[in-house]
Design an enzyme around this catalytic site. Sequence first.
Site, PDB file in Angstrom:
ATOM      1  N   ALA A 196     -12.254  51.336  57.345  1.00  0.00           N
ATOM      2  CA  ALA A 196     -14.419  51.292  57.543  1.00  0.00           C
ATOM      3  C   ALA A 196     -14.867  51.145  58.539  1.00  0.00           C
ATOM      4  CB  ALA A 196     -14.229  50.192  56.135  1.00  0.00           C
ATOM      5  N   GLY A 231      -9.149  52.350  56.353  1.00  0.00           N
ATOM      6  CA  GLY A 231      -9.975  52.808  54.754  1.00  0.00           C
ATOM      7  C   GLY A 231      -9.306  54.537  55.067  1.00  0.00           C
ATOM      8  N   GLU A 268      -6.466  54.988  53.555  1.00  0.00           N
ATOM      9  CA  GLU A 268      -7.130  54.920  51.620  1.00  0.00           C
ATOM     10  C   GLU A 268      -7.709  56.184  51.285  1.00  0.00           C
ATOM     11  OE1 GLU A 268      -9.284  51.418  52.236  1.00  0.00           O
ATOM     12  OE2 GLU A 268      -7.812  50.680  50.406  1.00  0.00           O
ATOM     13  N   GLU A 284      -5.997  45.771  56.527  1.00  0.00           N
ATOM     14  CA  GLU A 284      -6.778  45.088  56.840  1.00  0.00           C
ATOM     15  C   GLU A 284      -6.627  42.972  56.872  1.00  0.00           C
ATOM     16  OE1 GLU A 284      -6.366  47.918  55.207  1.00  0.00           O
ATOM     17  OE2 GLU A 284      -8.199  49.006  54.783  1.00  0.00           O
TER      18      GLU A 284
END
Length: 719
Positions: free
Chosen positions: A61, A100, A103, A123
């Site tokens: 992210a 992310g 992910e 994270e």
Amino acid sequence: MARYTRVKGSIALITLTNPPVNALSAAVRRGIVESVSRALKDEQVKAVVFCGENEKFCGGADIKEFSGSVSGPPLVPMIHSMEAGEKPMVAAIEGVALGGGLELALGCHYRVANTKARLGLPEVTLGLLPAAGGTQRLPRLIGIPAALELITTGRHVSAQEALQLGMVDQVTEGNAVQAAMELALSVIGHPLNPCRLSLRAPVWAPDVDGVCDAALAQVKQRSRGVMAPVACVQAVRAAAMLPYGKGMERERQLMDTLFRSGQAQAMQYAFFAQRNAGKWILPNRAQWNNTKAREVQRAGVIGLGTMGQGIAVSLVKAGISVVAIETDTKQLEWGKKAVTAMLQRDAQRRGVSPPLHLLTFTLSFHQLRDVDLVIEAVFEDMNLKKRVFSDLCKVLRVNALICTNTSGLNVDELAAVTDRQPLVVGMHFFAPAHVMKLLEVVYGSRSSPEAVATAMALGKRIGKVCVTVGNCSGFVGNRMLKLYLDQSVYLLEEGATPEQVDQALEEFGFAMGIFKVGDLSGLDVGWRVRKASGLIGPDVDPVKPSRWRLGRRYCPLPDMLCQQGRFGQKTGRGWYLYDSPGSKEAKSDPEIQNFLEDYRRKYGIIPRRITSQEVIERCAFILANEGFRILEDGIAAGPEHIDVIYLFGYGWPRHRGGPMFYASQVGLSVVLEKLEHYHRVHPDVPSLEPSRLLRRLVAEGSPPIQQWKSHIKNLRSHL
Ligand code: 3H9
């Protein structure tokens, strides 16, 4: 932001295009959503491959977006619709698939990685958890214990390890996009449900509850009040216990709590602060992107004490040839043995052969004649260093750099004895130098930008987090440390014990309290410095030493301890007691309690109860207050540089951002008020007087830390 191309007739190739790491910004997410929908609608397309531009899959992210309001399509439904799509989706992982990014790959039906790729869910290092399904999909792919380990540590794994763990289906030495396309073509028409991780049950593990409990106990012990690792365990436990949908709900709730916590903000601040520190700028405006560093292939290290040994090891590990110098055969042999052993241990751990061929141990300065740079690491004595510097000038090439590993002496004074002032800089390493990440690069008034650039580049090459600092006594780190040490011993005088102070600091998040650190590094070091600086001399009463020196409060407790031969761990006694000299387990020492009580009686001090809050306020706010003065003086380029120094050199807890960030988080007006209070109570401690910059910032409405620099400029222009 996401490029859509049709390749090999039936494959939609979706390329994330957001350099440098293809972070999943709002625009990238929008691009992915549109591209996936287009691929699913296009009847010609039979399979989809995801990749990242410039051979980097995705760094996760976009962390920059976390501080603003989030817009654009959210990640969770985006990844869900990829996974639910009726065409096989394959992630082609090159470079990195982190957070992310991984992910996203876990939402694909297949994953192919290049051998050099690194994968992970880091994270937790940002005070968060993988909240785009990572905590629910990864355990379903690789099992609870392995997922717990990866998610709670944030560790990156190599492609090879990822294959062993089952995180990827294939590893290729060649182009991952090509390999992914071939895989995609070969699986067209295969059933997709077995590849949809959300539909799977977590890989079975015996006694899941016990595994999670053990992980929880471990992270609680390790994380010292950091919330994210605990939340990570809770989310993975949900993956093991709950259906996927409920687990996702739990993941979201936990993320919401973390996201709002000051800890996540502090850790994200630290992430960017670390990267900004490398972007140095000098008062003459020379800076990282307009100055070329020189190449360093051969270096000299003068002095093979603890610091010199660590420096030599760091250089050699980075492939730099080192000529290591000592003054007598015994010291040389001792240093050689230590350096060789360290390199051998490291090589053994990494399964390679030690680069001993890069080392030359010698007593002769003449061997330095063709080095590019020398790092002097002799005893912290100005006259000795000056002698070394002028001797070096007789043998070094005219354009060789001279760097000093002083921890606080005047770099200009040292440079003045050389024939090359522009080529002299400080390189202040922290002990042990091959382990500690911080390097303060000290520029003197005549240091050239090229010399600074070279020291910074060399530091980076040997794996250090480098920060440029101006030349003043103690530079940034030790200048602040001195005042923090003062506060800690004043607290003892006033009624606290070393245990109490250390406990408060450890609960705050420091790995070790200040008195334990003192014992570890040796109390005699500071004693010598105080003697050299004239604080201790023949005129000091040995029975009842004065508590007032050089015009301010002075605490003689550390000196009195050293007079008793209590130097810390090395003598088995310091602020604490140790089983034997050199042992590490600190135990309370009743003798110290008696010693403190006698001391207070002797000076008529009535002890009072000191709270943990007072310990933290006095220790943390004095650091920040001096940090503000350092900014006023132009010794550090910005508050984030000071914070990086404290994070990487002084064990400041990352979830508190750094002393300057902590002050901003507590509120500058609160810090000001507290300092005013403590200064009123202790008028004999001038460093408690709030700095001008702090007052100015409060008067101007306590702007966020990112805006302090412009206020500093205003402050200087009014001087
Ligand atoms: C996440 O994914 C949350 C999700 O689970 C769920 C959300 C709902 N964003 O380190 P470098 C910048 S959280 C924005 O010097 P390297 C960095 O600031 C994210 N920017 O390069 C720097 O900018 P500048 C989880 C980022 O090659 C530039 O890129 N992901 C991001 O030494 C180069 O960075 C992570 O925690 C980002 N995600 O190392 C991974 N990443 O040039 C964080 C980097 O202006 N990133 N930048 O100074 C890293 O660990 C390293 O940057 C990486 C590259 C290993 C990727």
